[in-house]
Design a protein around this motif. Structure first.
Motif, PDB file in Angstrom:
ATOM      1  N   SER A   1       0.830  -1.205   0.000  1.00  0.00           N
ATOM      2  CA  SER A   1       0.000   0.000   0.000  1.00  0.00           C
ATOM      3  C   SER A   1       0.866   1.257   0.000  1.00  0.00           C
ATOM      4  CB  SER A   1      -0.948   0.003   1.204  1.00  0.00           C
ATOM      5  OG  SER A   1      -0.230  -0.007   2.423  1.00  0.00           O
TER       6      SER A   1
ATOM      7  N   ALA B   1       0.950   4.136  -2.924  1.00  0.00           N
ATOM      8  CA  ALA B   1       0.831   5.579  -2.659  1.00  0.00           C
ATOM      9  C   ALA B   1       1.995   6.340  -3.286  1.00  0.00           C
ATOM     10  CB  ALA B   1       0.790   5.825  -1.148  1.00  0.00           C
TER      11      ALA B   1
ATOM     12  N   GLY C   1      -0.305  12.335  -0.966  1.00  0.00           N
ATOM     13  CA  GLY C   1       0.249  11.024  -0.639  1.00  0.00           C
ATOM     14  C   GLY C   1      -0.465  10.374   0.530  1.00  0.00           C
TER      15      GLY C   1
ATOM     16  N   VAL D   1      -4.093   9.279  -0.580  1.00  0.00           N
ATOM     17  CA  VAL D   1      -4.092   8.059  -1.399  1.00  0.00           C
ATOM     18  C   VAL D   1      -3.766   6.842  -0.544  1.00  0.00           C
ATOM     19  CG1 VAL D   1      -2.900   6.873  -3.276  1.00  0.00           C
ATOM     20  CG2 VAL D   1      -3.549   9.266  -3.534  1.00  0.00           C
ATOM     21  N   ALA D   2      -2.788   6.972   0.367  1.00  0.00           N
ATOM     22  CA  ALA D   2      -2.411   5.844   1.218  1.00  0.00           C
ATOM     23  C   ALA D   2      -3.578   5.398   2.092  1.00  0.00           C
ATOM     24  CB  ALA D   2      -1.210   6.232   2.086  1.00  0.00           C
TER      25      ALA D   2
END
Length: 723
Positions: free
Chosen positions: A552, A556, A661, A664-665
């Motif tokens: 994951s 990201a 970032g 998205v993560a």
């Protein structure tokens, strides 16, 4: 312990609330009046760029070791007119008067001819400032803008080639995130009062943490964007933590517990998860201090302090607030849930889990394939720093940057400064030989004549590359000059050569970060594996979590590279320019994402393990655990995505990149990971999820994150007359 603390906070609820509000207000006032200076100096002690700055400062070239700026002139009919010459002369004399120590090179001075473009329509004044402190540089830009505004020549455009505070500050992006969080909480809770509690904890925690950071800037180097980034993290995790506790509190109310006991139960269960997750984020952030980089150290301490304040708010302020508004929530809950009646609020999540568990291999392969595809761009990850070319096209600094690139080539926006230190006053000949070697490189556009110190022992050269500061070719040129051009000239002569300047310093910082990034990632993943093994007593479930966490994070990073480095979707997201990924982002992103993913992992796996211990049925425990946590995890993730993603709406590229970032993560973690990979892989592994060798089980400490849901109630007070 947390249950007792919660009861104490409920009893003294008004005092605790007043103390928190007073403390935050006082800290904010003090920070407003006595905030410490910020610094975006990413130089590294012991690096070649820092050595160049030290050599120049020791030899008396103070301005050359500070900040370089340009006052750019543009006139369609040409800049070489009497009116323009008079205006430039006024600027050249006015700048040192307003900024003591500044060195100004006019394009109309002898030796300044190279500062007039071949077409004659663009020119610039070179301004070398003996400043590195961010506040002092910002003040210098303001003074330059005032002098610029005094220029009144028809048809002459004057721009300042340094970003001002106004240009780098965007709209209050946090406001949009908080508003979106309010809507999500209102939908999740269906109660305006319940919606306000997490927001209040998050905002107060962020204000307190940011104020603490600004005051701490007197003792540590804090970047200019540290407060905004820490505030973003604090609001996100504060709302997230409070959401978990309030959700458990409302469940306890539905089970018929009185408000004080419901608060104690919520803190004893969800509160312990909050404490565990918060401490994990703090430890991971403080681990960055060991990397030895001042810029990242200040950022890490700032985020750790902000999260710590927010976590304390979740375990002290929130119980007090629940004690105040709890009776209203209790009335809103209606009649207690009947004993044995099943809560069907997670029925959809349970059905989804069963669907995944019926075809676990298909879902696992599809999810893993998606993560791997998203992570592909990370193979092209390039660390560095952006330049004025990524600012808004409306800013003066961006206009100056574009004009200079148009008239002189992009490399003039990021020249290198070369310091030559030689014994017995022989720096001049060594510098001339170096200049010839540098000029022979195809990546060098020009090399200025050497300037000598009074004793002739130190010389300074300015090297202009053919590429823009943020281009990969510029980094390659720095390494090529250092490794190939310098050694043949200085070997055996006793001379020392150091290549510095803003861009070489940024390259040194990026290289240093890239070298240590794998080690930091290994430490974080190793710590994650150890903690999850101790908590859940299963090697495979912990190993699965580490592998998925790595994927994951890779996904990201891949999204960051695709958007900010390759330029995908930049128009849609309102991002001005592409460039390398800011060198400080990856380590901080890993630390924060690690802490947040541990939060969700513990919250979900605690419920699954609780069901497994009760039934011994792996499939049922996974489905039930997901059903009980899916709504909370989804709401918490949606809030974080909104808060973090709102920073993309601002104009500061550093915060845009960091917020994107994180968003998205979290989105990947809460969807592909928790809703697909976890049920699929746990179904495939079956009882092996919880396998732990007996010898290891005996040696590992026992750590329980969520306490038992059965608590001794506080003894009821019986009136004396009723005994």
């Amino acid at each position: 312990m947390l249950a007792s603390l919660a009861r104490s906070c409920v009893r003294a609820r008004w005092l605790v609330t007043a103390a928190w509000i007073t403390t935050v207000v006082v800290l904010s006032v003090l920070a407003g009046a006595f905030a410490g200076p910020t610094s975006d100096d990413f130089s590294l002690p012991g690096s070649e760029s820092q050595r160049a700055a030290d050599l120049l400062a020791d030899a008396g070239f103070t301005a050359r070791s500070g900040t370089q700026a340009q006052v750019v002139l543009h006139a369609e009919d040409g800049v070489d007119t009497a009116a323009t010459r008079d205006a430039v002369e006024d600027l050249a004399t006015g700048i040192p008067r307003e900024l003591p120590g500044a060195e100004v090179t006019s394009p109309f001075d002898p030796g300044g001819e190279r500062q007039i473009a071949p077409g004659g329509d663009i020119a610039y004044l070179q301004v070398d400032l003996p400043l590195k402190d961010q506040v002092e540089v910002a003040d210098a830009v303001d003074r330059l803008e005032e002098l610029r505004d005094d220029v009144d020549v028809p048809g002459l455009q004057v721009e300042i080639g340094l970003p001002s505070a106004e240009e780098s500050s965007g709209p209050p992006a946090e406001v949009f995130g908080v508003l979106a969080a309010a809507v999500i909480l209102l939908i999740a809770f269906g109660s305006f009062v319940a919606m306000l509690l997490p927001l209040l904890v998050g905002v107060l925690g962020a204000l307190g943490g940011v104020a603490a950071i600004e005051l701490a800037a007197h003792g540590i180097d804090v970047p200019s964007y540290a407060a905004a980034a820490a505030g973003m993290i604090a609001i996100g995790v504060g709302v997230d933590y409070a959401l978990l506790v309030v959700t458990r509190f409302r469940e306890a109310l539905r089970d018929g517990l009185p408000v004080p006991e419901a608060v104690a139960l919520a803190q004893h269960t969800a509160g312990r998860s909050v404490l565990f997750a918060g401490i994990t984020v703090v430890i991971a952030s403080l681990g960055l201090v060991l990397m030895g980089m001042e810029l990242i150290t200040g950022m890490a301490i700032g985020i750790a302090a902000s999260v710590l304040v927010t976590m304390l708010g979740a375990v002290t302020l929130l119980p007090a607030l629940l004690g105040i508004v709890g009776p209203r929530l209790q009335r809103a809950q209606g009649r207690p849930r009947r004993f044995g009646r099943r809560d069907r609020s997670g029925a959809a999540a349970e059905r989804w889990s069963r669907s995944v568990q019926r075809r676990p291999l298909v879902f696992a392969v599809a999810a893993l394939g998606t993560l791997l595809v998203l992570a592909i761009p990370v193979l092209d990850l390039r660390l560095g720093f952006s330049d004025a070319g990524t600012l808004s096209e409306e800013s003066s600094a961006r206009k100056a940057y574009d004009l200079v690139a148009e008239g002189f080539g992009p490399g003039v926006n990021g020249p290198f400064v070369v310091a030559v230190d030689a014994p017995s006053g022989t720096a001049g000949p060594a510098a001339e030989e170096l200049a010839q070697a540098f000029a022979a490189d195809p990546g060098v556009a020009s090399v200025s004549p050497a300037m000598l110190s009074e004793d002739g022992g130190t010389a300074v050269l300015q090297v202009v590359p053919t590429s823009a500061p943020r281009d990969e070719a510029t980094a390659d040129l720095v390494h090529r000059l250092r490794d190939d051009a310098v050694p043949p000239v200085v070997d055996g002569t006793g001379a020392e050569v150091a290549i510095g300047g803003a861009q070489p310093a940024a390259i040194d910082f990026a290289d240093y970060t890239a070298e240590r990034l794998p080690l930091f990632l290994a430490v974080v993943l190793g710590l994650s594996f150890l903690l999850l093994t101790v908590v859940f007593r299963g090697l495979l479930v912990a190993l699965k979590a580490v592998v998925v966490n790595l994927l994951s994070i890779g996904a990201a990073f891949g999204a960051l590279v695709a958007v900010f480095q390759w330029g995908w979707l930049t128009d849609l997201l309102g991002i001005e320019g592409v460039g390398p990924i800011e060198a400080w982002v990856p380590m901080l992103l890993i630390a924060i994402v690690f802490g947040l993913s541990m939060d969700y992992e513990v919250f979900l796996l605690s419920r699954i393990r609780e069901e497994y211990d009760r039934t011994g049925d792996n499939a049922t425990s996974v489905a039930t655990g997901l059903a009980r946590t899916a709504r909370v995890i989804t709401a918490a993730a949606a809030i974080m995505v909104c808060v973090f993603g709102s920073f993309v709406l601002g104009s500061d590229r550093d915060l845009q990149l960091f917020g994107f970032g994180l968003a998205v993560a979290v989105l990947i973690d809460a969807t592909l990971v928790r809703m697909v990979l976890v049920p699929a892989t746990m179904e495939l592994l079956g009882r092996a999820n919880w396998w732990l060798p007996a010898w290891l089980d005996r040696r590992l400490p026992h750590l329980t994150v969520e306490g038992s849901v059965s608590l001794p109630r506080e003894p009821e007070r019986v009136p004396a007359g009723a005994r």
